[in-house]
Design a protein around this motif. Structure first.
Motif, mmCIF file in Angstrom:
data_model
loop_
_atom_site.group_PDB
_atom_site.id
_atom_site.type_symbol
_atom_site.label_atom_id
_atom_site.label_comp_id
_atom_site.label_asym_id
_atom_site.label_seq_id
_atom_site.Cartn_x
_atom_site.Cartn_y
_atom_site.Cartn_z
ATOM 1 N N THR A 104 0.833 -1.209 0.000
ATOM 2 C CA THR A 104 0.000 0.000 0.000
ATOM 3 C C THR A 104 0.859 1.245 0.000
ATOM 4 O OG1 THR A 104 -1.720 -1.204 1.205
ATOM 5 C CG2 THR A 104 -1.869 1.194 1.202
ATOM 6 N N VAL A 105 1.919 1.240 0.804
ATOM 7 C CA VAL A 105 2.843 2.378 0.825
ATOM 8 C C VAL A 105 3.488 2.571 -0.544
ATOM 9 C CG1 VAL A 105 5.006 3.245 1.808
ATOM 10 C CG2 VAL A 105 3.280 2.215 3.305
ATOM 11 N N THR A 126 19.101 -6.439 3.205
ATOM 12 C CA THR A 126 18.176 -6.547 2.073
ATOM 13 C C THR A 126 17.392 -5.259 1.896
ATOM 14 O OG1 THR A 126 17.966 -8.941 2.300
ATOM 15 C CG2 THR A 126 16.161 -7.784 1.186
ATOM 16 N N GLN A 127 16.895 -4.693 2.997
ATOM 17 C CA GLN A 127 16.128 -3.448 2.914
ATOM 18 C C GLN A 127 16.970 -2.318 2.331
ATOM 19 O OE1 GLN A 127 15.178 -3.207 7.074
ATOM 20 N NE2 GLN A 127 13.100 -3.991 6.791
ATOM 21 N N LEU A 186 10.371 -0.717 7.297
ATOM 22 C CA LEU A 186 9.593 -1.219 6.167
ATOM 23 C C LEU A 186 8.846 -0.125 5.422
ATOM 24 C CD1 LEU A 186 8.673 -3.689 4.554
ATOM 25 C CD2 LEU A 186 6.788 -3.961 6.195
ATOM 26 N N GLY A 187 8.173 0.743 6.148
ATOM 27 C CA GLY A 187 7.415 1.800 5.497
ATOM 28 C C GLY A 187 8.302 2.770 4.739
ATOM 29 N N GLY A 226 3.995 5.581 5.019
ATOM 30 C CA GLY A 226 4.956 4.624 5.533
ATOM 31 C C GLY A 226 5.417 4.928 6.941
ATOM 32 N N ILE A 227 5.732 6.186 7.209
ATOM 33 C CA ILE A 227 6.266 6.546 8.527
ATOM 34 C C ILE A 227 5.162 6.639 9.571
ATOM 35 C CG2 ILE A 227 7.294 8.450 9.825
ATOM 36 C CD1 ILE A 227 9.414 8.670 7.806
ATOM 37 N N VAL A 228 4.131 7.407 9.295
ATOM 38 C CA VAL A 228 3.038 7.527 10.262
ATOM 39 C C VAL A 228 2.321 6.177 10.401
ATOM 40 C CG1 VAL A 228 0.893 8.750 10.813
ATOM 41 C CG2 VAL A 228 2.801 9.985 9.770
ATOM 42 N N GLY A 229 2.296 5.411 9.309
ATOM 43 C CA GLY A 229 1.580 4.146 9.317
ATOM 44 C C GLY A 229 2.193 3.067 10.175
#
Length: 393
Positions: free
Chosen positions: A64-65, A321-322, A237-238, A80-83
């Motif tokens: 979704t992000v 990986t990220q 992740l976000g 991403g951050i707030v989520g």
């Protein structure tokens, strides 16, 4: 589970693209965009069902992000951050959960976690002071997580350091206007925050070291796989998803721009094998970055769900990986942007904004490759990395 939030974001595609210029002018997302994201449930994916959230698989959160960022980088970044903050609040004290979400389960929480404040213990809590940079989406948030160091009675950090995460309501901190003057991700409104002599009760304080190493989740007694996931997977992740989504948006804008373009030498781009090669290579690398990030979170989920310990070596490999996925995607954006001609620099072309936003995304601390790669390499050799290399892993 079908990702209804993703469907809602797709339905907003044209509106998110159209508001991007206004977001840059305002140096924050317009209020109307924040409302649309709230209505879409964009920040509720990782939120507990008890408070109206979806408790979604983190893959769905990442997808979704990415989608939001492919329409507008700043929007995706805020998602991403707030989520990710509802994920952490889910294993905070129930009393603060009720304060934040009890009356309005669409209340947003900002950050940052950098420990640039000091919390001095007093009866029942702490007296808190400090200043922080980079509070993304903060104008649309009513609560905040702020990083702090435990201090002595004189306000000096105690050594060795103890990191705390302080949770404050909007009335207890100041947003510094005109503190986000940047060249990329301008629409995120990542402004400075100031706290002066705020009293923060004990139940609104989390031990940051325990959050990162998983102790906090175990102490809280969470049983859901989502909330037992490693912090080193969930928090970045976000951010990494937003960067990859921005790269996907850049590729789409590049293709749209190049479709009927004729180059300076009079050759149609569709007949230029050099540009077509670059497009093909960039598309493959951006796709690979996406799949690597999603596969990584799937693997972490499967290990967590199976009740297996995710040791430092595995967490470090996940961070590697990220980081590499984000860098690979942005390097691909450079490849196509350099072959877009001078008109791609014009401010009325979205490609230049995606290019700026992508590079700004790499400047976040979680995308610094040096210590992550170093720690991962040592771990793979069976060597325990020193403490300074273990940050955010």
């Amino acid at each position: 589970m079908t990702n209804k939030v993703l469907d809602n974001i797709v339905a907003l595609a044209d509106e998110l693209r159209e508001q991007a210029t206004e977001a840059e002018r305002l140096n924050k997302l317009p209020d109307s965009t924040a409302k649309k994201l709230k209505d879409a449930g964009a920040i509720k994916l990782l939120q507990p069902k008890q408070y109206g959230g979806f408790e979604a698989h983190p893959r769905e959160f990442a997808e979704t992000v990415m989608k939001a960022a492919s329409y507008d980088g700043a929007t995706g970044w805020v998602c991403g951050i707030v989520g990710v903050h509802p994920w952490q609040l889910a294993f905070a004290d129930p009393k603060v959960q009720e304060e934040v979400w009890g009356e309005d389960d669409n209340t947003w929480i900002a950050s940052p976690y950098a420990p640039t404040g000091v919390a001095v213990p007093v009866e029942g809590g702490y007296i808190f002071n400090g200043r922080w940079q980079f509070s993304s989406g903060t104008d649309h948030c009513d609560w905040i997580f702020l990083g702090a160091l435990l201090g002595d009675k004189d306000g000096n950090p105690i050594m060795p350091p103890t990191m705390l995460h302080m949770i404050l309501p909007r009335k207890d901190y100041e947003i510094v206007e005109d503190s986000w003057n940047v060249v990329g991700l301008k629409g995120t409104g990542s402004k400075d925050i100031i706290v002066k002599d705020a009293f923060v009760p004990d139940y609104r304080v989390m031990n940051g070291d325990h959050v990162i190493d998983g102790t906090a989740q175990r102490e809280y007694g969470v049983t859901d796989t989502l909330y037992k996931m490693p912090w080193s997977t969930m928090f970045p992740l976000g951010i990494s998803s937003a960067v990859i989504g921005i790269a996907e948006g850049a590729l789409a804008a590049h293709l749209d721009y190049q479709r009927d373009r004729v180059g300076a030498q009079g050759t149609a781009i569709k007949d230029d094998p050099y540009v077509l090669f670059a497009i093909g290579e960039a598309a493959a690398d951006i796709s690979a970055a996406r799949e690597a990030l999603l596969a990584n979170v799937d693997q972490m989920w499967d290990l967590t769900e199976a009740g297996k310990e995710i040791d430092f070596e595995r967490r470090a490999a996940g961070r590697r990986t990220q980081v590499r996925a984000a860098w690979r995607a942005v390097q691909s954006v450079d490849t196509i942007f350099a072959r877009s001609g001078g008109n791609a620099l014009r401010e009325d072309k979205p490609l230049q904004r995606f290019w700026r936003d992508a590079h700004a995304g790499l400047n976040h601390a979680i995308h610094v490759p040096s210590t992550v790669y170093h720690a991962s390499a040592l771990s793979s050799l069976g060597i325990d990395p020193p403490q300074n290399l273990r940050a955010m892993i």
